[in-house]
Design a protein around this motif. Sequence first.
Motif, PDB file in Angstrom:
ATOM      1  N   PRO A 195       0.730  -1.212   0.149  1.00 36.96           N
ATOM      2  CA  PRO A 195       0.015  -0.117   0.059  1.00 36.96           C
ATOM      3  C   PRO A 195       0.840   1.013   0.094  1.00 36.96           C
ATOM      4  CG  PRO A 195      -0.636  -1.298   1.673  1.00 36.96           C
ATOM      5  CD  PRO A 195       0.734  -2.087   1.133  1.00 36.96           C
ATOM      6  N   THR A 196       0.401   2.258  -0.566  1.00 35.23           N
ATOM      7  CA  THR A 196       1.070   3.629  -0.615  1.00 35.23           C
ATOM      8  C   THR A 196       0.737   4.466   0.278  1.00 35.23           C
ATOM      9  OG1 THR A 196      -0.543   4.412  -2.237  1.00 35.23           O
ATOM     10  CG2 THR A 196       1.259   3.285  -3.154  1.00 35.23           C
ATOM     11  N   GLY A 197       1.144   5.457   0.534  1.00 37.39           N
ATOM     12  CA  GLY A 197       0.760   6.656   1.429  1.00 37.39           C
ATOM     13  C   GLY A 197       0.575   7.873   0.871  1.00 37.39           C
ATOM     14  N   THR A 198       0.290   8.781   1.608  1.00 31.25           N
ATOM     15  CA  THR A 198      -0.169  10.248   1.481  1.00 31.25           C
ATOM     16  C   THR A 198       0.555  11.451   2.329  1.00 31.25           C
ATOM     17  OG1 THR A 198      -2.593   9.397   0.858  1.00 31.25           O
ATOM     18  CG2 THR A 198      -2.135  11.672   1.211  1.00 31.25           C
ATOM     19  N   ILE A 199       0.994  12.212   1.657  1.00 27.53           N
ATOM     20  CA  ILE A 199       1.596  13.386   2.352  1.00 27.53           C
ATOM     21  C   ILE A 199       0.999  14.798   2.033  1.00 27.53           C
ATOM     22  CG2 ILE A 199       3.890  14.623   2.754  1.00 27.53           C
ATOM     23  CD1 ILE A 199       5.123  12.198   1.706  1.00 27.53           C
ATOM     24  N   ALA A 200       0.566  15.462   2.902  1.00 26.02           N
ATOM     25  CA  ALA A 200      -0.356  16.804   2.777  1.00 26.02           C
ATOM     26  C   ALA A 200       0.354  17.802   3.524  1.00 26.02           C
ATOM     27  CB  ALA A 200      -1.625  16.387   2.886  1.00 26.02           C
ATOM     28  N   GLN A 248       6.108   3.098  -0.674  1.00 25.00           N
ATOM     29  CA  GLN A 248       6.859   2.899   0.817  1.00 25.00           C
ATOM     30  C   GLN A 248       8.435   3.274   0.552  1.00 25.00           C
ATOM     31  OE1 GLN A 248       6.141  -0.710   2.772  1.00 25.00           O
ATOM     32  NE2 GLN A 248       3.967  -0.751   2.042  1.00 25.00           N
ATOM     33  N   GLY A 249       8.827   3.960   1.582  1.00 19.68           N
ATOM     34  CA  GLY A 249      10.165   4.575   1.829  1.00 19.68           C
ATOM     35  C   GLY A 249      10.311   5.724   2.592  1.00 19.68           C
ATOM     36  N   GLY A 282       2.988   1.182   4.470  1.00 22.49           N
ATOM     37  CA  GLY A 282       1.809   1.094   3.929  1.00 22.49           C
ATOM     38  C   GLY A 282       0.467   1.690   4.489  1.00 22.49           C
ATOM     39  N   GLY A 283      -0.340   2.562   3.772  1.00 26.37           N
ATOM     40  CA  GLY A 283      -1.362   3.174   3.872  1.00 26.37           C
ATOM     41  C   GLY A 283      -1.101   4.388   4.840  1.00 26.37           C
ATOM     42  N   ASP A 284       0.100   4.946   5.348  1.00 24.87           N
ATOM     43  CA  ASP A 284       0.308   6.036   5.882  1.00 24.87           C
ATOM     44  C   ASP A 284      -0.346   7.301   5.239  1.00 24.87           C
ATOM     45  OD1 ASP A 284       1.754   4.583   7.645  1.00 24.87           O
ATOM     46  OD2 ASP A 284       3.863   5.316   7.539  1.00 24.87           O
ATOM     47  N   THR A 285      -0.594   8.389   6.373  1.00 23.31           N
ATOM     48  CA  THR A 285      -1.291   9.798   6.102  1.00 23.31           C
ATOM     49  C   THR A 285      -0.349  10.730   6.812  1.00 23.31           C
ATOM     50  OG1 THR A 285      -3.449   8.989   5.231  1.00 23.31           O
ATOM     51  CG2 THR A 285      -2.869  11.515   5.683  1.00 23.31           C
ATOM     52  N   HIS A 286       0.552  11.426   6.188  1.00 25.08           N
ATOM     53  CA  HIS A 286       1.151  12.518   6.704  1.00 25.08           C
ATOM     54  C   HIS A 286       0.586  13.719   6.409  1.00 25.08           C
ATOM     55  CE1 HIS A 286       4.584  10.153   8.558  1.00 25.08           C
ATOM     56  NE2 HIS A 286       4.396   9.460   7.205  1.00 25.08           N
TER      57      HIS A 286
END
Length: 177
Positions: A36-41, A90-91, A138-142
Amino acid sequence: PGFSGMTTQPGQIRDGTVVTLDAGGAVSAIDIVLRPTGTIAGRVRRPDGTPVANAIVATQIRQPDGKLLGVQQGVKTGPDGAYLLENVPQGSYVVTAMYSVRYEMIGKAEPGEYQDWARTFHPDTTSFDNAVGIEIRGGDTHASTDVTLQPDPRFSVSGVVVDREGQTPRNAKLQFG
Protein backbone atom coordinates in the motif's frame (compact mmCIF):
# COMPACT_ATOMS: atom_id res chain seq x y z
CA PRO A 1 -7.09 1.97 -4.87
CA GLY A 2 -4.38 2.61 -2.28
CA PHE A 3 -1.63 1.02 -4.35
CA SER A 4 0.84 2.78 -6.58
CA GLY A 5 0.23 2.90 -10.31
CA MET A 6 3.98 3.22 -10.90
CA THR A 7 5.65 0.90 -13.38
CA THR A 8 9.22 -0.32 -13.22
CA GLN A 9 11.58 -0.57 -16.15
CA PRO A 10 13.52 -3.87 -16.30
CA GLY A 11 16.86 -2.13 -15.68
CA GLN A 12 15.52 -0.64 -12.43
CA ILE A 13 14.45 -3.88 -10.74
CA ARG A 14 16.48 -4.28 -7.56
CA ASP A 15 14.78 -7.24 -5.89
CA GLY A 16 13.06 -10.30 -7.21
CA THR A 17 13.66 -13.39 -9.24
CA VAL A 18 14.46 -13.48 -12.94
CA VAL A 19 12.26 -15.93 -14.83
CA THR A 20 13.24 -17.16 -18.27
CA LEU A 21 10.53 -18.49 -20.54
CA ASP A 22 11.29 -20.70 -23.50
CA ALA A 23 8.96 -20.72 -26.49
CA GLY A 24 5.81 -22.57 -25.48
CA GLY A 25 6.96 -22.79 -21.85
CA ALA A 26 4.98 -21.89 -18.75
CA VAL A 27 5.79 -20.71 -15.25
CA SER A 28 3.41 -20.85 -12.34
CA ALA A 29 3.37 -19.84 -8.67
CA ILE A 30 4.69 -16.34 -9.34
CA ASP A 31 3.46 -14.23 -6.44
CA ILE A 32 3.48 -10.45 -6.71
CA VAL A 33 3.08 -8.60 -3.44
CA LEU A 34 1.56 -5.13 -3.70
CA ARG A 35 2.49 -2.71 -0.97
CA PRO A 36 0.00 0.00 0.00
CA THR A 37 1.07 3.55 -0.71
CA GLY A 38 0.85 6.60 1.51
CA THR A 39 -0.16 10.23 1.36
CA ILE A 40 1.71 13.42 2.26
CA ALA A 41 -0.18 16.70 2.64
CA GLY A 42 0.53 20.16 3.94
CA ARG A 43 0.85 23.81 2.99
CA VAL A 44 3.56 26.01 1.52
CA ARG A 45 3.94 29.43 3.12
CA ARG A 46 6.24 32.40 3.12
CA PRO A 47 8.08 33.25 6.37
CA ASP A 48 5.34 35.78 7.19
CA GLY A 49 2.74 32.97 7.08
CA THR A 50 1.04 33.93 3.83
CA PRO A 51 0.15 30.99 1.55
CA VAL A 52 1.98 30.37 -1.71
CA ALA A 53 -0.19 29.35 -4.66
CA ASN A 54 1.34 27.50 -7.62
CA ALA A 55 4.45 26.30 -5.78
CA ILE A 56 5.70 22.92 -6.98
CA VAL A 57 5.91 20.29 -4.23
CA ALA A 58 7.56 16.89 -4.66
CA THR A 59 9.27 14.05 -2.82
CA GLN A 60 12.99 13.47 -3.25
CA ILE A 61 15.63 10.98 -2.17
CA ARG A 62 19.41 11.13 -2.29
CA GLN A 63 21.03 8.54 -4.53
CA PRO A 64 24.27 6.83 -3.45
CA ASP A 65 26.20 9.12 -5.83
CA GLY A 66 24.85 12.14 -3.90
CA LYS A 67 22.44 13.38 -6.58
CA LEU A 68 18.88 14.22 -5.60
CA LEU A 69 16.20 12.23 -7.37
CA GLY A 70 12.53 13.14 -7.65
CA VAL A 71 10.36 10.14 -6.86
CA GLN A 72 7.11 11.30 -8.43
CA GLN A 73 5.75 14.09 -10.55
CA GLY A 74 5.44 17.25 -8.46
CA VAL A 75 2.08 18.84 -7.70
CA LYS A 76 1.08 22.52 -7.59
CA THR A 77 -0.26 24.15 -4.47
CA GLY A 78 -3.75 25.60 -4.46
CA PRO A 79 -4.70 29.22 -3.69
CA ASP A 80 -4.42 28.46 0.04
CA GLY A 81 -0.94 26.95 -0.37
CA ALA A 82 -2.25 23.40 0.21
CA TYR A 83 -0.85 20.37 -1.58
CA LEU A 84 -1.57 16.64 -1.62
CA LEU A 85 0.92 13.99 -2.74
CA GLU A 86 -0.95 10.73 -3.25
CA ASN A 87 0.19 7.18 -3.99
CA VAL A 88 3.64 7.73 -2.48
CA PRO A 89 5.41 4.34 -2.48
CA GLN A 90 6.76 2.99 0.80
CA GLY A 91 10.14 4.47 1.69
CA SER A 92 11.95 7.44 3.22
CA TYR A 93 11.60 10.85 1.55
CA VAL A 94 12.21 14.54 1.91
CA VAL A 95 9.48 16.96 0.78
CA THR A 96 10.67 19.92 -1.27
CA ALA A 97 8.90 23.07 -2.47
CA MET A 98 9.97 25.37 -5.29
CA TYR A 99 8.52 28.70 -6.33
CA SER A 100 9.71 31.62 -8.42
CA VAL A 101 7.93 34.91 -8.96
CA ARG A 102 9.47 34.93 -12.44
CA TYR A 103 7.12 32.09 -13.48
CA GLU A 104 4.18 34.39 -12.90
CA MET A 105 5.88 37.33 -14.60
CA ILE A 106 6.25 35.73 -18.04
CA GLY A 107 4.79 38.21 -20.51
CA LYS A 108 4.41 40.93 -17.87
CA ALA A 109 6.60 43.81 -16.79
CA GLU A 110 8.90 42.63 -14.02
CA PRO A 111 8.58 44.64 -10.80
CA GLY A 112 11.63 46.55 -9.61
CA GLU A 113 11.66 44.64 -6.34
CA TYR A 114 10.52 41.09 -5.78
CA GLN A 115 11.65 38.15 -3.70
CA ASP A 116 12.56 34.87 -5.31
CA TRP A 117 12.47 31.75 -3.19
CA ALA A 118 15.09 29.01 -2.90
CA ARG A 119 14.26 25.34 -3.25
CA THR A 120 13.20 24.63 0.31
CA PHE A 121 12.98 21.29 2.09
CA HIS A 122 10.51 20.43 4.88
CA PRO A 123 10.16 22.19 7.21
CA ASP A 124 12.24 25.30 6.39
CA THR A 125 15.77 24.60 5.17
CA THR A 126 17.62 24.95 1.88
CA SER A 127 19.84 21.99 2.81
CA PHE A 128 18.68 18.47 1.97
CA ASP A 129 20.82 17.16 4.84
CA ASN A 130 19.01 19.38 7.39
CA ALA A 131 15.53 18.48 6.18
CA VAL A 132 13.11 16.45 8.28
CA GLY A 133 12.46 13.17 6.49
CA ILE A 134 9.12 11.44 6.05
CA GLU A 135 8.79 7.66 6.36
CA ILE A 136 5.94 6.10 4.38
CA ARG A 137 4.74 2.67 5.42
CA GLY A 138 1.67 1.03 3.95
CA GLY A 139 -1.36 3.30 4.13
CA ASP A 140 0.34 6.11 6.08
CA THR A 141 -1.03 9.64 5.84
CA HIS A 142 1.26 12.50 6.82
CA ALA A 143 -0.82 15.63 7.14
CA SER A 144 0.60 19.01 8.18
CA THR A 145 3.90 18.45 6.38
CA ASP A 146 4.27 22.18 5.89
CA VAL A 147 7.13 23.94 4.11
CA THR A 148 8.13 27.52 4.88
CA LEU A 149 9.95 28.92 1.86
CA GLN A 150 13.34 30.51 2.40
CA PRO A 151 14.58 33.57 0.49
CA ASP A 152 16.85 32.94 -2.47
CA PRO A 153 19.98 34.99 -1.83
CA ARG A 154 20.94 37.65 -4.32
CA PHE A 155 24.47 38.46 -5.33
CA SER A 156 26.10 41.34 -7.17
CA VAL A 157 28.62 40.76 -9.89
CA SER A 158 30.80 43.54 -11.22
CA GLY A 159 33.87 43.85 -13.35
CA VAL A 160 35.24 45.00 -16.66
CA VAL A 161 34.73 43.23 -19.98
CA VAL A 162 37.85 42.98 -22.12
CA ASP A 163 38.73 41.04 -25.22
CA ARG A 164 41.83 38.84 -25.62
CA GLU A 165 43.97 41.86 -26.38
CA GLY A 166 42.81 43.65 -23.25
CA GLN A 167 40.62 46.11 -25.15
CA THR A 168 37.14 47.09 -24.02
CA PRO A 169 34.69 45.87 -26.69
CA ARG A 170 31.77 48.04 -27.72
CA ASN A 171 28.20 46.86 -27.29
CA ALA A 172 29.13 43.75 -25.31
CA LYS A 173 26.14 41.77 -24.13
CA LEU A 174 26.40 39.92 -20.81
CA GLN A 175 24.22 37.03 -19.73
CA PHE A 176 24.23 34.78 -16.72
CA GLY A 177 22.35 31.67 -15.79
